[in-house]
Design a protein around this motif. Structure first.
Motif, PDB file in Angstrom:
ATOM      1  N   GLN A   1      45.902  33.396  45.590  1.00  0.00           N
ATOM      2  CA  GLN A   1      44.500  33.268  45.213  1.00  0.00           C
ATOM      3  C   GLN A   1      43.721  34.564  45.428  1.00  0.00           C
ATOM      4  O   GLN A   1      42.581  34.677  45.025  1.00  0.00           O
ATOM      5  N   ARG A   2      44.349  35.551  46.064  1.00  0.00           N
ATOM      6  CA  ARG A   2      43.647  36.787  46.357  1.00  0.00           C
ATOM      7  C   ARG A   2      44.025  37.932  45.424  1.00  0.00           C
ATOM      8  O   ARG A   2      43.529  39.034  45.593  1.00  0.00           O
ATOM      9  N   THR A   3      44.921  37.719  44.492  1.00  0.00           N
ATOM     10  CA  THR A   3      45.414  38.790  43.645  1.00  0.00           C
ATOM     11  C   THR A   3      45.170  38.448  42.187  1.00  0.00           C
ATOM     12  O   THR A   3      45.578  37.390  41.722  1.00  0.00           O
ATOM     13  N   THR A   4      44.531  39.358  41.461  1.00  0.00           N
ATOM     14  CA  THR A   4      44.083  39.077  40.103  1.00  0.00           C
ATOM     15  C   THR A   4      45.216  38.617  39.199  1.00  0.00           C
ATOM     16  O   THR A   4      45.065  37.665  38.429  1.00  0.00           O
ATOM     17  N   SER A   5      46.370  39.282  39.259  1.00  0.00           N
ATOM     18  CA  SER A   5      47.419  38.966  38.297  1.00  0.00           C
ATOM     19  C   SER A   5      48.025  37.585  38.504  1.00  0.00           C
ATOM     20  O   SER A   5      48.703  37.064  37.616  1.00  0.00           O
ATOM     21  N   TRP A   6      47.777  36.947  39.642  1.00  0.00           N
ATOM     22  CA  TRP A   6      48.278  35.585  39.844  1.00  0.00           C
ATOM     23  C   TRP A   6      47.495  34.579  39.000  1.00  0.00           C
ATOM     24  O   TRP A   6      47.932  33.432  38.832  1.00  0.00           O
ATOM     25  N   ILE A   7      46.331  34.939  38.492  1.00  0.00           N
ATOM     26  CA  ILE A   7      45.540  34.006  37.688  1.00  0.00           C
ATOM     27  C   ILE A   7      45.318  34.507  36.265  1.00  0.00           C
ATOM     28  O   ILE A   7      44.492  33.977  35.533  1.00  0.00           O
ATOM     29  N   ALA A   8      46.065  35.533  35.848  1.00  0.00           N
ATOM     30  CA  ALA A   8      45.887  36.101  34.520  1.00  0.00           C
ATOM     31  C   ALA A   8      46.443  35.164  33.453  1.00  0.00           C
ATOM     32  O   ALA A   8      47.164  34.211  33.742  1.00  0.00           O
ATOM     33  N   GLY A   9      46.109  35.457  32.181  1.00  0.00           N
ATOM     34  CA  GLY A   9      46.558  34.621  31.078  1.00  0.00           C
ATOM     35  C   GLY A   9      48.038  34.763  30.791  1.00  0.00           C
ATOM     36  O   GLY A   9      48.779  33.803  30.757  1.00  0.00           O
ATOM     37  N   GLY A  10      48.488  36.010  30.538  1.00  0.00           N
ATOM     38  CA  GLY A  10      49.909  36.248  30.426  1.00  0.00           C
ATOM     39  C   GLY A  10      50.479  36.449  29.038  1.00  0.00           C
ATOM     40  O   GLY A  10      51.623  36.079  28.787  1.00  0.00           O
ATOM     41  N   GLN A  11      49.744  37.057  28.119  1.00  0.00           N
ATOM     42  CA  GLN A  11      50.305  37.352  26.806  1.00  0.00           C
ATOM     43  C   GLN A  11      50.905  38.753  26.793  1.00  0.00           C
ATOM     44  O   GLN A  11      50.375  39.666  27.418  1.00  0.00           O
ATOM     45  N   PHE A  12      52.022  38.924  26.072  1.00  0.00           N
ATOM     46  CA  PHE A  12      52.627  40.244  25.903  1.00  0.00           C
ATOM     47  C   PHE A  12      51.838  40.996  24.834  1.00  0.00           C
ATOM     48  O   PHE A  12      52.095  40.894  23.648  1.00  0.00           O
ATOM     49  N   GLU A  13      50.868  41.734  25.282  1.00  0.00           N
ATOM     50  CA  GLU A  13      50.008  42.558  24.418  1.00  0.00           C
ATOM     51  C   GLU A  13      49.244  43.515  25.325  1.00  0.00           C
ATOM     52  O   GLU A  13      48.684  43.081  26.336  1.00  0.00           O
ATOM     53  N   PRO A  14      49.195  44.809  25.011  1.00  0.00           N
ATOM     54  CA  PRO A  14      48.475  45.766  25.860  1.00  0.00           C
ATOM     55  C   PRO A  14      46.968  45.698  25.641  1.00  0.00           C
ATOM     56  O   PRO A  14      46.328  46.667  25.218  1.00  0.00           O
TER      57      PRO A  14
ATOM     58  N   LEU B   1      56.123  33.500  36.840  1.00  0.00           N
ATOM     59  CA  LEU B   1      56.710  34.825  37.032  1.00  0.00           C
ATOM     60  C   LEU B   1      56.577  35.331  38.463  1.00  0.00           C
ATOM     61  O   LEU B   1      57.568  35.753  39.075  1.00  0.00           O
ATOM     62  N   LEU B   2      55.387  35.305  39.010  1.00  0.00           N
ATOM     63  CA  LEU B   2      55.186  35.937  40.309  1.00  0.00           C
ATOM     64  C   LEU B   2      55.903  35.214  41.448  1.00  0.00           C
ATOM     65  O   LEU B   2      56.541  35.871  42.283  1.00  0.00           O
ATOM     66  N   PRO B   3      55.857  33.868  41.513  1.00  0.00           N
ATOM     67  CA  PRO B   3      56.668  33.209  42.542  1.00  0.00           C
ATOM     68  C   PRO B   3      58.159  33.494  42.396  1.00  0.00           C
ATOM     69  O   PRO B   3      58.873  33.609  43.397  1.00  0.00           O
ATOM     70  N   LYS B   4      58.636  33.613  41.157  1.00  0.00           N
ATOM     71  CA  LYS B   4      60.042  33.935  40.941  1.00  0.00           C
ATOM     72  C   LYS B   4      60.361  35.332  41.458  1.00  0.00           C
ATOM     73  O   LYS B   4      61.403  35.553  42.107  1.00  0.00           O
ATOM     74  N   LEU B   5      59.487  36.303  41.184  1.00  0.00           N
ATOM     75  CA  LEU B   5      59.694  37.656  41.687  1.00  0.00           C
ATOM     76  C   LEU B   5      59.699  37.678  43.211  1.00  0.00           C
ATOM     77  O   LEU B   5      60.525  38.362  43.833  1.00  0.00           O
ATOM     78  N   VAL B   6      58.781  36.943  43.828  1.00  0.00           N
ATOM     79  CA  VAL B   6      58.749  36.868  45.292  1.00  0.00           C
ATOM     80  C   VAL B   6      60.057  36.292  45.824  1.00  0.00           C
ATOM     81  O   VAL B   6      60.641  36.813  46.784  1.00  0.00           O
ATOM     82  N   ALA B   7      60.535  35.223  45.192  1.00  0.00           N
ATOM     83  CA  ALA B   7      61.796  34.603  45.627  1.00  0.00           C
ATOM     84  C   ALA B   7      62.963  35.581  45.468  1.00  0.00           C
ATOM     85  O   ALA B   7      63.835  35.667  46.350  1.00  0.00           O
ATOM     86  N   ASP B   8      62.984  36.306  44.347  1.00  0.00           N
ATOM     87  CA  ASP B   8      64.052  37.288  44.137  1.00  0.00           C
ATOM     88  C   ASP B   8      64.020  38.364  45.215  1.00  0.00           C
ATOM     89  O   ASP B   8      65.066  38.773  45.737  1.00  0.00           O
ATOM     90  N   LEU B   9      62.828  38.839  45.539  1.00  0.00           N
ATOM     91  CA  LEU B   9      62.700  39.908  46.525  1.00  0.00           C
ATOM     92  C   LEU B   9      63.119  39.439  47.912  1.00  0.00           C
ATOM     93  O   LEU B   9      63.817  40.153  48.639  1.00  0.00           O
ATOM     94  N   ARG B  10      62.716  38.234  48.275  1.00  0.00           N
ATOM     95  CA  ARG B  10      63.109  37.714  49.578  1.00  0.00           C
ATOM     96  C   ARG B  10      64.632  37.517  49.644  1.00  0.00           C
ATOM     97  O   ARG B  10      65.253  37.770  50.677  1.00  0.00           O
ATOM     98  N   ALA B  11      65.230  37.078  48.539  1.00  0.00           N
ATOM     99  CA  ALA B  11      66.682  36.919  48.499  1.00  0.00           C
ATOM    100  C   ALA B  11      67.400  38.258  48.608  1.00  0.00           C
ATOM    101  O   ALA B  11      68.547  38.320  49.064  1.00  0.00           O
ATOM    102  N   ALA B  12      66.721  39.329  48.182  1.00  0.00           N
ATOM    103  CA  ALA B  12      67.291  40.676  48.255  1.00  0.00           C
ATOM    104  C   ALA B  12      66.910  41.382  49.555  1.00  0.00           C
ATOM    105  O   ALA B  12      67.070  42.600  49.666  1.00  0.00           O
ATOM    106  N   ASN B  13      66.403  40.618  50.523  1.00  0.00           N
ATOM    107  CA  ASN B  13      66.035  41.149  51.851  1.00  0.00           C
ATOM    108  C   ASN B  13      64.882  42.141  51.808  1.00  0.00           C
ATOM    109  O   ASN B  13      64.798  43.051  52.644  1.00  0.00           O
TER     110      ASN B  13
END
Length: 364
Positions: free
Chosen positions: A101-114, A210-222
């Motif tokens: 809840q404290r990080t902007t990208s956790w609540i972003a929309g998420g379309q692949f477009e710059p 995406l972000l919870p998955k990345l966190v899980a991957d990072l924790r699994a990678a120590n």
């Protein structure tokens, strides 16, 4: 956007390096993998040429736990599994995970477009932007070939815009071999069945997956997550690491006295998605944002896009005005979008407010 090795005279280059990766202008989810791959290149060169170290004996600290920080840490570990990586952020729970809840990208929309960021590159540096887009595209295709894209919240989506809109984020920001020239025709929504539009083929990248998955991957990678507030350049370069990657986003402005970093308010309304709609609309209202992303379990509606100097809560009615505008569009009234007349008062920076699903007027 700043994506480079820091050559500041105050930096002890003989024993550590600093890499900046911030200022993605609302396109962090789109650019994150591409920028992370560029950080990987800079890190490899620094270890080889400056630090004279092998990855297995090196320590990297990524400062920031938004999508850019997490993908940067993930790509460093994917490149060199033996490298020590730590993610430091101000908002980390006692359990050692980022607080979404404290990080902007956790609540972003998420379309692949710059969205937005392409303006910083147009017209003379578009090759640089396209290079980063291609790198992100390459990583997403890897995940798709592995059958893992859904684990990261990535799904194919059609994005629709009104024919009167120019779609410059797609038209200029993305090479045509990645997002092809749009199809043109009547929009496939009943209330807009007689309205001309354009259809782009792109991806939804849902940050709530995406972000919870990345966190899980990072924790699994120590990879460790550490709570730390970095308020100044001196504190940044004082971090105990061989490679420091600054992914602090908006915070980099004050920390580095970077006048180019400016806060932007983007209002979002998040609804349930009981009908499992599977399309996106980002087609209107001139310079006023009006978009709707149907995600796996919810619908994100925006919004506004205003420069702002401070963060303050907005009244409930301002969010309902965002919802009402999208209701009018999907009821068939596109007059305000065709003329480009703003319908929302200027707002004074990335907030979200949940409202009931009642009243959503979209159909498919």
């Amino acid at each position: 956007m700043r994506l480079e090795l820091d050559h500041g005279a105050d930096f002890p280059r003989d024993r550590k390096v600093l890499i900046h990766n911030y200022g993605h202008g609302g396109a962090g989810i789109t650019l994150s993998w591409g920028c992370a791959d560029r950080v990987r290149e800079l890190s490899a060169a620094a270890l080889r040429e400056t630090l004279k170290k092998q990855p297995a004996t090196a320590k990297a600290v990524v400062v920031g736990a938004g999508v850019v920080g997490l993908t940067t840490a993930a790509e460093l570990k994917r490149w060199a599994p033996m490298i020590s990586v730590v993610v430091q952020a101000e908002n980390v729970s006692p359990a050692g995970v980022p607080l979404p809840q404290r990080t902007t990208s956790w609540i972003a929309g998420g379309q692949f477009e710059p969205s937005g960021i392409w303006r910083q590159y147009y017209p003379y540096r578009m090759n640089d932007l396209h290079d980063l887009i291609r790198r992100s595209h390459h990583r997403i295709l890897q995940l798709k070939r592995q059958g893992r894209q859904r684990q990261y919240g990535i799904v194919d989506r059609k994005n629709y815009i009104l024919a009167t809109e120019d779609g410059r984020g797609f038209e200029l920001g993305i090479p045509r071999d990645i997002v092809p020239t749009p199809r043109q025709g009547l929009l496939p929504f009943r209330p807009l069945a007689n309205v001309l539009g354009k259809e782009y083929s792109t991806w939804l990248i849902n940050p709530t997956i995406l972000l919870p998955k990345l966190v899980a991957d990072l924790r699994a990678a120590n990879v460790r997550f550490e709570q730390r507030s970095v308020r100044s350049r001196a504190e940044l370069i004082g971090i105990d690491a061989d490679i420091i990657v600054n992914c602090t986003g908006l915070g980099a402005g004050e920390m580095l006295n970077d006048a180019e970093v400016k806060p932007i308010r983007g209002q979002l309304v998040v609804l349930n998605n009981p009908s499992q709609l599977k399309y996106m609309f980002s087609g209107g209202c001139g310079d006023e944002a009006a978009y709707m992303f149907a995600r796996q379990n919810d619908i994100v509606i925006g919004g506004t896009y205003h420069d702002c100097d401070n963060v303050e809560a907005l009244p409930e009615e301002s969010y309902r005005a965002v919802l009402a505008r999208m209701q009018r569009i999907f009821s068939g009234d596109i007059s305000e979008c065709v003329t480009g007349r703003p319908t929302l008062p200027p707002q004074r920076c990335n907030l979200t407010r949940k409202v009931p699903t009642a009243g959503y007027a979209g159909s498919s």
